[in-house]
Scaffold this active site. Structure first.
Site, PDB file in Angstrom:
ATOM      1  N   HIS A   1     -48.254   9.026 -35.762  1.00 17.67           N
ATOM      2  CA  HIS A   1     -48.430  10.478 -35.931  1.00 17.67           C
ATOM      3  C   HIS A   1     -48.121  10.917 -37.366  1.00 17.67           C
ATOM      4  CE1 HIS A   1     -48.756  11.258 -31.529  1.00 17.67           C
ATOM      5  NE2 HIS A   1     -47.952  10.225 -31.444  1.00 17.67           N
TER       6      HIS A   1
ATOM      7  N   ASN B   1     -49.043  14.812 -25.898  1.00 20.07           N
ATOM      8  CA  ASN B   1     -50.329  14.445 -26.490  1.00 20.07           C
ATOM      9  C   ASN B   1     -51.428  15.326 -25.895  1.00 20.07           C
ATOM     10  OD1 ASN B   1     -49.438  12.353 -28.155  1.00 20.07           O
ATOM     11  ND2 ASN B   1     -49.793  10.765 -26.623  1.00 20.07           N
TER      12      ASN B   1
HETATM   13 FE1  HDD Z   1     -43.937   9.030 -29.729  1.00 17.28          FE
HETATM   14  C1  HDD Z   1     -43.730  10.441 -32.805  1.00 17.28           C
HETATM   15  C2  HDD Z   1     -45.897  11.646 -28.663  1.00 17.28           C
HETATM   16  C3  HDD Z   1     -44.448   7.434 -26.720  1.00 17.28           C
HETATM   17  C4  HDD Z   1     -41.788   6.621 -30.654  1.00 17.28           C
HETATM   18  N1  HDD Z   1     -44.675  10.710 -30.569  1.00 17.28           N
HETATM   19  C5  HDD Z   1     -44.466  11.120 -31.852  1.00 17.28           C
HETATM   20  C6  HDD Z   1     -45.136  12.359 -32.081  1.00 17.28           C
HETATM   21  C7  HDD Z   1     -45.754  12.704 -30.908  1.00 17.28           C
HETATM   22  C8  HDD Z   1     -45.455  11.662 -29.965  1.00 17.28           C
HETATM   23  C9  HDD Z   1     -46.593  13.922 -30.657  1.00 17.28           C
HETATM   24  C10 HDD Z   1     -45.187  13.118 -33.400  1.00 17.28           C
HETATM   25  C11 HDD Z   1     -44.212  14.247 -33.454  1.00 17.28           C
HETATM   26  C12 HDD Z   1     -44.382  14.990 -34.760  1.00 17.28           C
HETATM   27  O1  HDD Z   1     -45.362  15.731 -34.878  1.00 17.28           O
HETATM   28  O2  HDD Z   1     -43.562  14.782 -35.628  1.00 17.28           O
HETATM   29  N2  HDD Z   1     -45.024   9.409 -28.069  1.00 17.28           N
HETATM   30  C13 HDD Z   1     -45.670  10.586 -27.780  1.00 17.28           C
HETATM   31  C14 HDD Z   1     -46.099  10.578 -26.412  1.00 17.28           C
HETATM   32  C15 HDD Z   1     -45.707   9.396 -25.872  1.00 17.28           C
HETATM   33  C16 HDD Z   1     -45.018   8.671 -26.906  1.00 17.28           C
HETATM   34  C17 HDD Z   1     -46.839  11.710 -25.753  1.00 17.28           C
HETATM   35  C18 HDD Z   1     -45.885   8.885 -24.476  1.00 17.28           C
HETATM   36  C19 HDD Z   1     -46.008   9.626 -23.440  1.00 17.28           C
HETATM   37  N3  HDD Z   1     -43.281   7.326 -28.860  1.00 17.28           N
HETATM   38  C20 HDD Z   1     -43.562   6.865 -27.590  1.00 17.28           C
HETATM   39  C21 HDD Z   1     -42.761   5.698 -27.312  1.00 17.28           C
HETATM   40  C22 HDD Z   1     -41.985   5.470 -28.427  1.00 17.28           C
HETATM   41  C23 HDD Z   1     -42.337   6.503 -29.384  1.00 17.28           C
HETATM   42  C24 HDD Z   1     -42.801   4.917 -26.005  1.00 17.28           C
HETATM   43  C25 HDD Z   1     -40.982   4.398 -28.702  1.00 17.28           C
HETATM   44  C26 HDD Z   1     -40.323   3.732 -27.820  1.00 17.28           C
HETATM   45  N4  HDD Z   1     -43.001   8.568 -31.458  1.00 17.28           N
HETATM   46  C27 HDD Z   1     -42.126   7.549 -31.595  1.00 17.28           C
HETATM   47  C28 HDD Z   1     -41.446   7.529 -32.950  1.00 17.28           C
HETATM   48  C29 HDD Z   1     -42.050   8.795 -33.641  1.00 17.28           C
HETATM   49  C30 HDD Z   1     -43.017   9.309 -32.585  1.00 17.28           C
HETATM   50  C31 HDD Z   1     -41.574   6.247 -33.677  1.00 17.28           C
HETATM   51  C32 HDD Z   1     -42.664   8.584 -35.018  1.00 17.28           C
HETATM   52  C33 HDD Z   1     -42.156   9.690 -35.880  1.00 17.28           C
HETATM   53  C34 HDD Z   1     -41.149  10.344 -35.091  1.00 17.28           C
HETATM   54  O3  HDD Z   1     -41.061   9.756 -33.859  1.00 17.28           O
HETATM   55  O4  HDD Z   1     -40.469  11.280 -35.442  1.00 17.28           O
HETATM   56  O5  HDD Z   1     -40.088   7.623 -32.800  1.00 17.28           O
END
Ligand code: HDD
Length: 689
Positions: free
Chosen positions: A72, A145
Site C-alpha cells: 500500500h 480493502n
Molecule cells: Fe495490511 C498496510 C489492508 C492483511 C500488514 N494493509 C495496509 C493498508 C491497508 C491494509 C489498507 C494501508 C494503510 C494505509 O493507507 O496506510 N491488510 C489490509 C487488509 C488485509 C491486510 C484489508 C486483510 C484483510 N496486512 C495484512 C496482513 C498483514 C498486513 C495479514 C501482516 C501480517 N498491512 C500490513 C503492514 C502495512 C499494511 C505491513 C504496510 C504499511 C503499514 O502496514 O502501515 O503492516
C-alpha cells in the site's frame, strides 16, 4: 505547528524589507541573507565548509524520504467526517455510534497494494481503504480493502503472498503488476486464494475512480453494547456515486495518459466542492446465525452475501478537505487494525490476529520512532496521557516526576499522573465460544476453512456475461505473462473447480489443452448467486462525478459548446474542452477560448463520455490527425457515449464509429447516453475470452 514561516513574537523583525513575505530562516531561526548562492572563497573560489546555511539545507533534503510502506505504498487521502444516521446504542457502546446526527472527524487513505510509492494509480490491483476515526474515546482505525475477502486465511502466509506479488527479487520488475511468474506460481499452489483471485481478475481491480469503489472491513468484528452483549459485524462502505470500473484496455492506456489519474480525480473533486461520499453499512448477526452458515465467519476468504444478511445503512462518510501537505499527512498517517475503541472488538480470525501485531511494528520502523503517535495526523483528538516517556523524537514535555504508578506524589502536593478507569476503560469481550474450543497448541487450519471453491463459484456466477468475459480475459492476459510453463495449467486445474466454462475459456485463450481438474478437499457447493457482487448490476446511470470530454478546433460552433456545457452541468457532471492547441482557439463567432487540455496529452480515456463539435473544415482537418482519430476510436472501443454534430461526421467515419445506442447527435439523448456504458457494443469491438 503547521506554519513554519510564522512571525516571531515581538514585532516586525521577521518581515522582509518589502513586507510582502516573511523572512526565510534556517531551522535555528537565523535569518538567511541569500538563498541563491553558496558561500565561496572569492568570486570563483571553492565553496566553504563553514556555509551552515548550505549544509543545513542540503542535509535536510538528503533525509526527506522515509521508507515507503511495504504494501500500500501508493495512496491518496483526504480529511472528512462520519455522520451517524441513527443511534446504535442497543448494539454497541462505542461513543461514535450513540447520537444520531453527530459528526466525527476522520482521515481516509485509499491505496494500491503492490506498486511502490511512485507507481501508477491504475494497475490491476486491490485498493486499500483505510479510515481513521478521531472519536471522543480515541482513534478507531477501520483498515480494509475494496474487496470483501482476502487472498489467504492465516497471517503467517502474508510475507509469502507479498513477496510473490511484488516485483521479482532478482529482476526488480514488474512494478505494480500481478501478471508475472512468482505471483501465479504462489496462487497456483494455494487454492485458498481462489475466491480473491476471482475478485482481483474482475473489473473491481480496475476502478474508474476512488470515489466509485466500495470499502470493506473484511474480517468479522464484534460490536459490544453497554450490557456486554456481543453482535458480530461486517463493515461495508457504499459509494454514493455507485460502482464503476474501467475496461482493461482503457486502464492500460490510462497508465500512459496520467500516472496520477485517481489521485488527481479525488483531489480535484474535493477541490471543486464535489465531496465524495460513502454510506457505512453493517451486516449484523449473532452466533446462532454464524453457526448456521455453510462457511466459517472467522475465515477471511469468505463473505456473507447481502441477500443472506442484509446491509444496514447507519451513517455516511464525507471527504471534504484535501490534505495541506502530502508528506505530513498522507505519507505519515499510520493505520492499525489494533486501534479500536470500547464497544468494538476483534474475533479470532487468524488473519486479523496476525495483523494486530504487524502494523505497529512496521510503523515504528517506517516512521523511525516509538513516538509516531505524536505526529499531528496520528494524534488522537481526545485527551491522551500515560506514563510512557522519552524515545526518539519525543515532542512532548511532561512536567513533574510522576512517570510511574502507583505513586503517592499527590500527598506531597505534586502532580501524580493518570490512573486506569475500569468504567470507561477498554475491556475485552469475554466468552468467545471459539476460545472454549481451545485445547492443545496446534499449527493447523480448521476443517471449517477447507472449502476454497464454493464462494469463488458464487462470485463468478453472480457476474453479468460481460463481467465474466472480462474476468476470463484478465486471466488470459495475466497467465500469458507467466514464463513458467507448468504454472498456467495448475491455475486452470484449480479454475475447473470454480467453473468448467471459465477454465475452458482460459485454456483456449492461452492455446493450451485443458488440464485435469485439481482435487478439492470439500465438495464444491452451488450457492445462491448475489446481485450485490456485480458492478454492472450496481452502476448508477448518472453524470454525477463524471466528466465529458469535448473535442473542438478552430471554427467550432460557440453556441453548441455553451449549450452542451450547461446541459452537462445541469445533469451534475463536469466537462473539459480538448483541442489541438491549448490557447487561442477561434470559434465560429470569432471569440477566442483556451482549451482545458491539448489533444495529444488529453486522450479520451480520461473521460466518461465524449462529444465532438467541429466545423466541416475542422472535421476534415482532424480526420488527418492520428491523435484525434484515436481519441474517437478509443471512446468507441471503451464503450462510451459519443455525442456529435453532423459536421463532425468525417472524423467519426475515419474512426470507424458505428451509430449505435451510444452514438447520438448532441441534445437530450446524448446527455442520457452519457450516463452509461454500452456493454452491448463490446462484442463488435473486442474479442473476449
Ligand atoms: Fe495490511 C498496510 C489492508 C492483511 C500488514 N494493509 C495496509 C493498508 C491497508 C491494509 C489498507 C494501508 C494503510 C494505509 O493507507 O496506510 N491488510 C489490509 C487488509 C488485509 C491486510 C484489508 C486483510 C484483510 N496486512 C495484512 C496482513 C498483514 C498486513 C495479514 C501482516 C501480517 N498491512 C500490513 C503492514 C502495512 C499494511 C505491513 C504496510 C504499511 C503499514 O502496514 O502501515 O503492516
Amino acid at each position: 505547528m503547521k506554519n513554519t514561516t510564522k512571525k516571531k513574537q515581538g514585532g516586525d523583525t521577521h518581515q522582509t524589507a518589502d513586507k510582502a513575505h516573511p523572512v526565510l530562516t534556517t531551522n535555528q531561526g537565523i535569518h538567511v541573507s541569500d538563498n541563491q548562492n553558496s558561500l565561496k572563497a572569492g568570486q570563483r573560489g571553492p565553496v566553504l565548509l563553514e556555509d551552515f546555511v548550505l549544509r543545513e539545507k542540503i542535509f535536510h533534503f538528503d533525509h526527506e524520504r522515509i521508507p515507503e510502506r511495504i504494501v500500500h505504498a501508493r495512496g491518496s487521502a483526504a480529511h472528512g467526517y462520519f455522520e451517524l444516521y441513527e443511534s446504535l446504542s442497543d448494539i454497541t457502546k462505542a461513543d461514535i455510534f450513540q447520537r444520531a446526527g453527530e459528526k466525527t472527524p476522520l482521515f481516509t487513505r485509499i491505496s494500491t497494494v503492490a506498486g511502490g510509492a511512485g507507481s501508477v494509480d491504475t494497475p490491476r490491483d486491490v485498493r486499500g481503504f483505510a479510515v481513521k476515526f478521531y472519536t471522543k474515546e480515541g482513534n478507531w482505525d477501520l483498515v480494509g480493502n475494496n474487496i470483501p475477502v482476502f487472498f489467504i486465511q492465516d497471517a503467517i502466509k502474508f510475507p509469502d503472498l507479498i513477496h510473490a506479488v511484488k516485483m521479482e527479487s532478482d529482476k526488480g520488475y514488474p512494478q505494480a503488476a500481478s501478471a508475472h511468474d512468482t505471483f501465479w506460481d504462489f496462487v497456483s499452489l494455494m487454492p485458498e486464494t481462489s475466491h480473491m483471485i476471482m475478485w482481483a481478475m474482475s473489473d473491481r481491480a480496475i476502478p474508474r475512480s476512488l470515489r466509485m469503489i466500495e470499502g470493506f472491513g473484511i474480517h468479522t468484528f464484534r460490536l459490544v453494547n453497554a450490557k456486554g452483549k456481543s453482535t458480530f459485524v461486517k463493515f461495508h462502505w457504499k459509494p454514493k456515486l455507485g460502482l464503476q470500473s474501467t475496461l482493461w484496455d482503457e486502464a492500460l492506456k490510462l497508465q500512459a495518459a496520467d500516472n496520477d489519474f485517481h489521485r488527481r480525480d479525488l483531489y480535484e473533486a474535493i477541490d471543486r466542492g464535489d465531496f465524495p461520499e460513502w454510506e457505512l453499512g453493517l451486516q449484523l448477526f449473532d452466533q446462532k446465525t454464524a453457526d448456521a452458515l455453510p462457511y466459517d465467519v472467522l475465515d477471511s476468504t469468505k463473505l456473507i452475501p447481502e441477500e443472506v444478511i442484509p446491509v444496514r445503512i447507519v451513517g455516511r462518510m464525507v471527504l471534504d478537505r484535501n490534505p495541506d501537505n502530502f508528506f505530513a499527512e498522507t505519507e505519515q498517517v499510520a493505520y492499525c487494525p489494533a486501534n479500536i475503541v470500547p464497544g468494538v472488538d476483534f474475533t479470532n480470525d487468524p488473519l486479523l490476529q496476525g495483523r494486530l501485531f504487524s502494523y505497529l511494528d512496521t510503523q515504528k520502523s517506517r516512521l523511525g520512532t516509538a513516538n509516531f503517535h505524536q505526529i499531528p495526523i496520528n494524534a488522537p483528538k481526545c485527551p491522551m496521557m500515560n506514563l510512557q516517556r522519552d524515545g526518539m523524537m519525543q515532542t512532548e514535555v511532561p512536567k513533574g516526576r510522576a512517570n510511574y504508578e502507583p505513586n503517592s506524589l499527590d500527598v506531597a502536593g505534586e502532580e501524580a499522573g493518570p490512573r486506569e478507569c475500569p468504567v470507561t476503560g477498554f475491556t475485552s469481550f469475554q466468552g468467545r465460544p471459539e476460545n472454549e474450543e481451545q485445547g492443545d497448541k496446534l499449527r493447523i487450519r480448521p476443517e471449517s476453512f477447507a472449502d476454497h471453491y464454493s464462494q469463488a463459484r458464487l462470485f463468478f456466477n453472480s457476474q453479468t456475461e460481460n463481467e465474466q468475459a472480462h474476468l476470463a480475459s484478465a486471466l488470459v492476459f495475466e497467465l500469458s505473462k507467466v514464463t513458467l510453463e507448468h504454472v498456467p495449467p495448475r491455475v486452470i486445474a484449480n479454475l475447473r473447480n470454480i467453473s468448467e466454462d471459465l477454465a475452458a475459456r482460459v485454456a483456449k485463450g492461452l492455446g493450451i489443452p485443458l488440464p485435469a481438474k485439481a482435487p478439492s478437499s470439500k465438495p464444491v457447493q452451488d450457492l445462491e448467486t448475489s446481485a450485490a457482487l456485480s458492478i454492472q448490476k450496481n452502476m448508477k446511470e448518472t453524470l454525477q462525478g463524471r466528466c465529458v470530454g469535448i473535442l473542438i478546433t478552430d471554427g467550432t460552433d460557440a453556441a453548441a459548446i455553451d449549450k452542451l456545457k450547461k446541459d452537462i452541468k445541469k445533469a451534475g457532471g463536469t466537462s473539459k474542452i480538448v483541442a489541438p492547441r491549448l490557447n487561442g482557439i477561434v470559434l465560429s463567432d470569432k471569440t477566442k477560448i483556451k482549451a482545458d487540455g491539448q489533444l495529444a496529452g488529453t486522450p479520451s480515456q480520461l473521460f466518461d463520455a465524449v462529444a465532438v463539435i467541429l466545423s466541416r473544415e475542422g472535421a476534415d482537418m482532424l480526420a488527418k490527425e492520428a491523435a484525434a482519430i484515436q481519441w474517437v476510436m478509443d471512446a468507441f472501443g471503451h464503450l462510451k457515449a459519443i455525442g456529435y454534430t453532423k459536421e463532425a461526421m468525417p472524423l467519426l467515419d475515419k474512426a470507424n464509429v458505428v451509430k449505435d445506442e451510444g452514438v447520438k447527435e448532441l441534445g437530450k439523448q446524448f446527455i442520457t447516453a452519457a450516463t452509461k456504458r454500452f456493454w452491448e457494443r463490446e462484442p463488435s469491438v473486442r474479442n473476449l475470452a
